[in-house]
Scaffold this motif. Structure first.
Motif, mmCIF file in Angstrom:
data_model
loop_
_atom_site.group_PDB
_atom_site.id
_atom_site.type_symbol
_atom_site.label_atom_id
_atom_site.label_comp_id
_atom_site.label_asym_id
_atom_site.label_seq_id
_atom_site.Cartn_x
_atom_site.Cartn_y
_atom_site.Cartn_z
ATOM 1 N N SER A 194 -1.137 -4.252 -9.121
ATOM 2 C CA SER A 194 -1.470 -3.286 -7.895
ATOM 3 C C SER A 194 -1.782 -4.988 -6.761
ATOM 4 N N PHE A 195 -1.494 -4.034 -4.848
ATOM 5 C CA PHE A 195 -1.685 -4.785 -4.771
ATOM 6 C C PHE A 195 -2.234 -3.801 -3.283
ATOM 7 N N THR A 196 -2.608 -4.339 -1.839
ATOM 8 C CA THR A 196 -2.994 -3.898 -0.750
ATOM 9 C C THR A 196 -1.669 -4.447 0.684
ATOM 10 N N ILE A 197 -1.245 -3.952 1.168
ATOM 11 C CA ILE A 197 -0.896 -3.960 2.364
ATOM 12 C C ILE A 197 -1.438 -3.158 3.770
ATOM 13 N N ASP A 198 -2.198 -3.692 4.285
ATOM 14 C CA ASP A 198 -2.427 -3.899 5.830
ATOM 15 C C ASP A 198 -1.344 -4.239 6.976
ATOM 16 N N VAL A 199 -1.188 -2.880 7.366
ATOM 17 C CA VAL A 199 0.091 -3.412 8.029
ATOM 18 C C VAL A 199 -0.524 -2.299 9.944
ATOM 19 N N ALA A 200 -0.674 -3.571 10.669
ATOM 20 C CA ALA A 200 -0.990 -3.821 11.737
ATOM 21 C C ALA A 200 -0.677 -4.565 12.925
ATOM 22 N N ASP A 201 -1.166 -4.966 14.129
ATOM 23 C CA ASP A 201 0.053 -5.883 14.931
ATOM 24 C C ASP A 201 0.641 -6.922 13.734
ATOM 25 N N ASP A 202 -0.838 -7.519 12.875
ATOM 26 C CA ASP A 202 -0.289 -8.138 11.258
ATOM 27 C C ASP A 202 0.334 -7.644 10.628
ATOM 28 N N VAL A 203 0.565 -8.079 9.275
ATOM 29 C CA VAL A 203 0.827 -7.563 7.804
ATOM 30 C C VAL A 203 0.112 -8.559 7.013
ATOM 31 N N VAL A 204 -0.905 -7.921 6.473
ATOM 32 C CA VAL A 204 -1.155 -8.721 5.126
ATOM 33 C C VAL A 204 -1.408 -7.842 4.062
ATOM 34 N N VAL A 205 -0.540 -9.262 3.237
ATOM 35 C CA VAL A 205 -0.484 -8.071 1.965
ATOM 36 C C VAL A 205 -1.516 -9.454 1.073
ATOM 37 N N THR A 206 -2.065 -8.309 0.086
ATOM 38 C CA THR A 206 -3.187 -9.181 -1.011
ATOM 39 C C THR A 206 -2.941 -8.226 -2.314
ATOM 40 N N VAL A 266 8.164 -0.340 9.698
ATOM 41 C CA VAL A 266 7.348 0.334 9.174
ATOM 42 C C VAL A 266 5.868 0.656 9.664
ATOM 43 N N PRO A 267 5.574 1.961 8.680
ATOM 44 C CA PRO A 267 3.909 2.886 9.118
ATOM 45 C C PRO A 267 2.576 1.554 9.242
ATOM 46 N N ARG A 268 2.003 1.532 10.671
ATOM 47 C CA ARG A 268 1.007 1.153 10.793
ATOM 48 C C ARG A 268 -0.003 2.396 8.997
ATOM 49 N N GLY A 269 -0.898 1.686 9.027
ATOM 50 C CA GLY A 269 -2.486 1.560 8.483
ATOM 51 C C GLY A 269 -2.178 1.140 6.477
ATOM 52 N N ILE A 270 -3.220 1.561 5.936
ATOM 53 C CA ILE A 270 -3.315 1.073 4.680
ATOM 54 C C ILE A 270 -3.028 1.534 3.623
ATOM 55 N N VAL A 271 -2.484 1.206 2.851
ATOM 56 C CA VAL A 271 -1.338 0.868 1.577
ATOM 57 C C VAL A 271 -1.840 0.054 0.539
ATOM 58 N N ARG A 272 -2.708 1.308 -0.579
ATOM 59 C CA ARG A 272 -3.200 0.952 -1.812
ATOM 60 C C ARG A 272 -1.783 1.550 -2.943
ATOM 61 N N SER A 273 -1.952 0.589 -4.246
ATOM 62 C CA SER A 273 -1.345 0.812 -5.060
ATOM 63 C C SER A 273 -1.496 0.068 -7.143
ATOM 64 N N ALA A 274 -1.236 0.810 -7.815
ATOM 65 C CA ALA A 274 -1.645 0.261 -9.129
ATOM 66 C C ALA A 274 -1.088 1.139 -9.561
ATOM 67 N N PRO A 275 0.294 0.586 -11.083
ATOM 68 C CA PRO A 275 1.017 1.080 -11.569
ATOM 69 C C PRO A 275 0.340 1.914 -12.399
ATOM 70 N N ALA A 276 0.612 3.117 -12.893
ATOM 71 C CA ALA A 276 -0.588 3.690 -13.890
ATOM 72 C C ALA A 276 0.051 3.216 -15.437
ATOM 73 N N VAL A 277 0.991 2.630 -15.890
ATOM 74 C CA VAL A 277 1.632 2.150 -16.754
ATOM 75 C C VAL A 277 1.967 0.416 -16.902
ATOM 76 N N ALA A 278 2.319 0.119 -17.263
ATOM 77 C CA ALA A 278 1.854 -2.253 -16.759
ATOM 78 C C ALA A 278 3.437 -2.176 -17.090
ATOM 79 N N GLU A 279 4.165 -1.101 -17.991
ATOM 80 C CA GLU A 279 5.571 -1.208 -18.513
ATOM 81 C C GLU A 279 6.427 -0.172 -18.094
ATOM 82 N N ARG A 280 7.606 -0.654 -16.744
ATOM 83 C CA ARG A 280 8.912 0.073 -16.606
ATOM 84 C C ARG A 280 9.997 -1.116 -16.647
ATOM 85 N N GLY A 281 10.725 0.297 -17.882
ATOM 86 C CA GLY A 281 11.802 -0.761 -18.422
ATOM 87 C C GLY A 281 13.043 0.099 -17.896
#
Length: 500
Positions: A86-98, A122-137
Motif C-alpha cells: 500500500s502507498f500514499t502519494i501527496d502531489v503538491a509543489d513537491d511530491v511525497v510518496v509514503t 501528474v494531477p495534484r492531490g492525494i492518492v491512497r492505494s492498497a491491493p485487494a489481493v497480495a499476489e498478481r501473477g
C-alpha cells in the motif's frame, strides 16, 4: 517534457491499476528539474531508479544540493512491512510518496510515471492505494517453447509496470526442459536458458519486486525428461499413455524427482515458493485402469485405495521435501482433494485453474480443508498458443463481459452441464485467497512468435492487474482501453535496454 502518446481516459489519475482513492486538489505537477530524495537507506535504489526514469522522460536532475528544484520524497512508514504494497502519494509543489515497503514505493512511482506518459503531467492531490489481493501473477510455459532470456526480461519489466508481482517460471514440460541442469544435462533441450541467463532473470525479478516461483511439474508432464530415463516411467497400461508419467509406485523414480528439484534449487536463491505440479498425471477418469497404480494402492491402502491416494502421497512427500528447504509448495487443483486414505497436506497452496470435469472438487472443499488458493481462472486468463483444446485468447472485452474479480473462480458442473454453476468468493475476500494469475501456455509453440505473444498478452494482463488490485474496477471498458493506449509501454532504463 515529452508529450503523451495518446489522450488519457475520462479519469483524472491516469494509471493502471487505478488507485483505491484519489482526492484531486486542482492543477498539475509539471516539473522541469527534480531531486528525488530517499528518506531511508532502504529506498536509495528506488530514488536512483526514479531519477533515472524521469531523466529519460526529459525531466532533469538537480545540478547540486543548492539547486532550487521540485522534490520527490520517498518516505517509509514507521511500521515497515516488506509484504505491504500500500502507498500514499501527496502531489503538491513537491511530491511525497509514503509506503511501508520498498515494493510499495516502487508501485507508487509507477503511478507517477504512468501519468507522465499518458498526459505529460501528474494531477495534484492525494492518492491512497492498497491491493485487494497480495499476489498478481504471470505464469509462463517456457517448457514447450523456448523464450529467449531477453524476451523474459522484457516481460518482467512490462508486468512490474502495472503491479504484477509474481512470475511463475514453468521451465519443464512434455516437449522440453529449458533450464540448464548440472546434475542431469542429458534431459536439457537445445533451446534453453543458461544458468548465467537465469541469474540475470532472477536478479531482475528481485530488483522489480517480483517474486519468482519455479514451476517443475511432476509426476506428470515429464515426457521430455523421462525420454532419457525410460526406466523411471509408469508402466504401460492398455490403450493409455504413460510415457509422460513418473512411476510413483517405486522409490527410485521418486528419488529422481526430488534430485531434479535439488539440482534446480540453486538457480532460485531468493524464491520461497515452488509449484510442483500434480496435475494431469494420468487420465483421472480412468485412473483405476492403470495396473501399476491399482496394485500399489491396494497393497498400501487396502481394497479401497486408489491412484488418487498415491498421487496425494507423492505430492505430500514433495511438499515436505520443499518445506525442509524453506519453500512453500504449490500444486494445480485438478487431481487433488480426490483421495480417500491420504489427506493432502494442508499447507499446499492450490493454484486453481479449472473445474472442467465433474469429478474435480469445488473451491468450497479446498477452503473447508484449510488450503490457501491462487485463482488462475482458465476461462478468462489462459493464453493458450494456437488456441489449443478449445481455448480462446483472453481479451479485455471478455474479462469485462465476465465482470471478473479475484473471487470469481472457474464455474462448476451442474444439472445443465459444464461450467454452469458459479463459484464466487465475495468481497472482502477471505485470507485464504492469496491472489490471482494470468497464464501463458505454449501448447502449439509455432502458432505465435515471442513478439506476437508479448503483444497478445499485454491488454488482458493489464486488465487482470486492474481488476485484481481493485477487487473489480470502477472503469468502463472504453476508459480502460484509453488508459492502456495512453500509458503505452514501459521503457527500461538505458542500462537495462542493453539486455532487453
Amino acid at each position: 517534457m515529452i508529450s503523451p502518446a495518446a489522450p488519457a481516459a475520462r479519469t483524472p489519475w491516469a494509471s493502471l491499476p487505478q488507485p483505491t482513492a484519489f482526492e484531486p486538489a486542482g492543477g498539475t505537477w509539471e516539473p522541469e528539474r527534480v531531486r528525488v530524495i530517499a528518506a531511508s537507506r532502504g529506498l536509495r535504489r528506488e530514488a536512483e531508479r526514479l531519477e533515472s526514469e524521469l531523466r529519460e522522460r526529459g525531466i532533469a536532475a538537480a545540478a547540486d544540493v543548492s539547486d532550487p528544484v521540485i522534490r520527490v520524497r520517498l518516505s517509509p512508514l514507521a511500521h515497515r512491512d516488506p509484504a505491504d504494497e500500500s502507498f500514499t502519494i501527496d502531489v503538491a509543489d513537491d511530491v511525497v510518496v509514503t509506503a511501508a515497503s520498498a515494493a510499495g514505493v516502487f508501485r507508487a512511482t509507477r503511478q507517477l510515471l504512468h501519468n507522465l506518459r499518458a498526459q505529460g503531467a501528474v494531477p495534484r492531490g492525494i492518492v491512497r492505494s492498497a491491493p485487494a489481493v497480495a499476489e498478481r501473477g504471470l505464469h509462463l510455459d517456457a517448457g514447450r517453447k523456448h523464450y529467449p532470456a531477453a524476451w523474459i526480461l522484457a516481460q518482467l519489466h512490462a508486468a512490474a509496470d502495472v503491479g504484477v508481482n509474481v512470475f511463475q517460471w514453468h521451465f519443464s514440460e512434455n516437449e522440453g526442459f529449458r533450464l540448464e541442469s548440472t546434475a542431469f544435462p542429458e534431459i536439457v533441450s537445445s533451446g534453453r536458458i543458461t544458468r548465467a541467463e537465469a541469474a540475470e532473470i532472477v536478479a531482475t525479478a528481485r530488483d522489480l519486486h517480483i517474486d519468482l516461483v519455479p514451476s517443475l511439474d511432476m509426476p506428470g508432464h515429464l515426457r521430455h525428461a523421462l525420454r532419457a530415463h525410460p526406466d523411471l516411467r509408469l508402466p504401460d497400461a492398455p490403450g493409455l499413455a504413460t510415457d509422460h508419467a513418473l512411476d510413483i509406485t517405486r522409490e527410485d523414480p521418486v528419488r529422481f524427482a526430488l534430485a531434479l528439484i535439488d539440482d534446480m534449487l540453486p538457480v532460485f536463491p531468493h524464491s520461497t515458493r515452488w509449484n510442483l505440479g500434480g496435475d494431469e498425471f494420468v487420465d483421472f477418469d480412468r485412473i483405476a485402469e492403470f495396473p501399476a497404480l491399482a496394485t500399489a494402492a491396494a497393497e498400501r491402502y487396502g481394497a479401497a485405495g486408489t491412484g488418487f491416494d498415491l498421487l496425494t502421497a507423492f505430492v505430500n512427500r514433495v511438499a515436505a521435501h520443499l518445506r525442509e528447504r524453506g519453500l512453500e509448495a504449490r500444486a494445480w487443483n485438478d487431481g487433488l482433494l480426490r483421495s480417500t486414505a491420504e489427506r493432502l497436506d494442508q499447507d499446499v497452496v492450490l493454484t486453481w485453474w479449472t473445474n472442467w470435469n465433474a469429478g474435480m472438487r469445488p473451491v468450497a472443499d479446498a477452503l473447508a480443508a484449510g488450503h490457501r488458493l491462487v485463482n488462475v481462472d482458465d476461462a478468462v486468463f489462459y493464453y493458450v498458443l494456437g488456441e489449443n483444446a478449445g481455448y480462446r485468447y483472453p481479451t479485455a472485452e471478455r474479462i469485462w463481459a465476465a465482470d471478473w474479480h479475484p473471487g470469481l473462480f472457474p464455474a462448476l458442473w451442474g444439472p445443465e452441464g459444464q461450467a454452469t454453476v458459479v463459484q464466487e468468493l465475495e468481497r472482502p475476500y477471505p485470507e485464504a485467497l492469496l491472489g490471482v494469475s494470468f497464464a501463458v501456455w505454449s501448447d502449439r509453440p509455432e502458432a505465435q512468435t515471442p513478439a506476437e505473444v508479448a503483444e497478445g498478452i499485454r491488454g488482458p494482463l493489464r486488465a487482470m492487474a486492474e481488476r485484481a488490485w481493485n477487487a473489480g474496477t470502477a472503469l468502463e471498458l472504453a476508459d480502460f482501453a484509453a488508459l492502456d493506449a495512453a500509458i503505452g509501454e514501459a521503457t527500461p532504463l538505458e542500462e537495462e535496454r542493453r539486455h532487453v
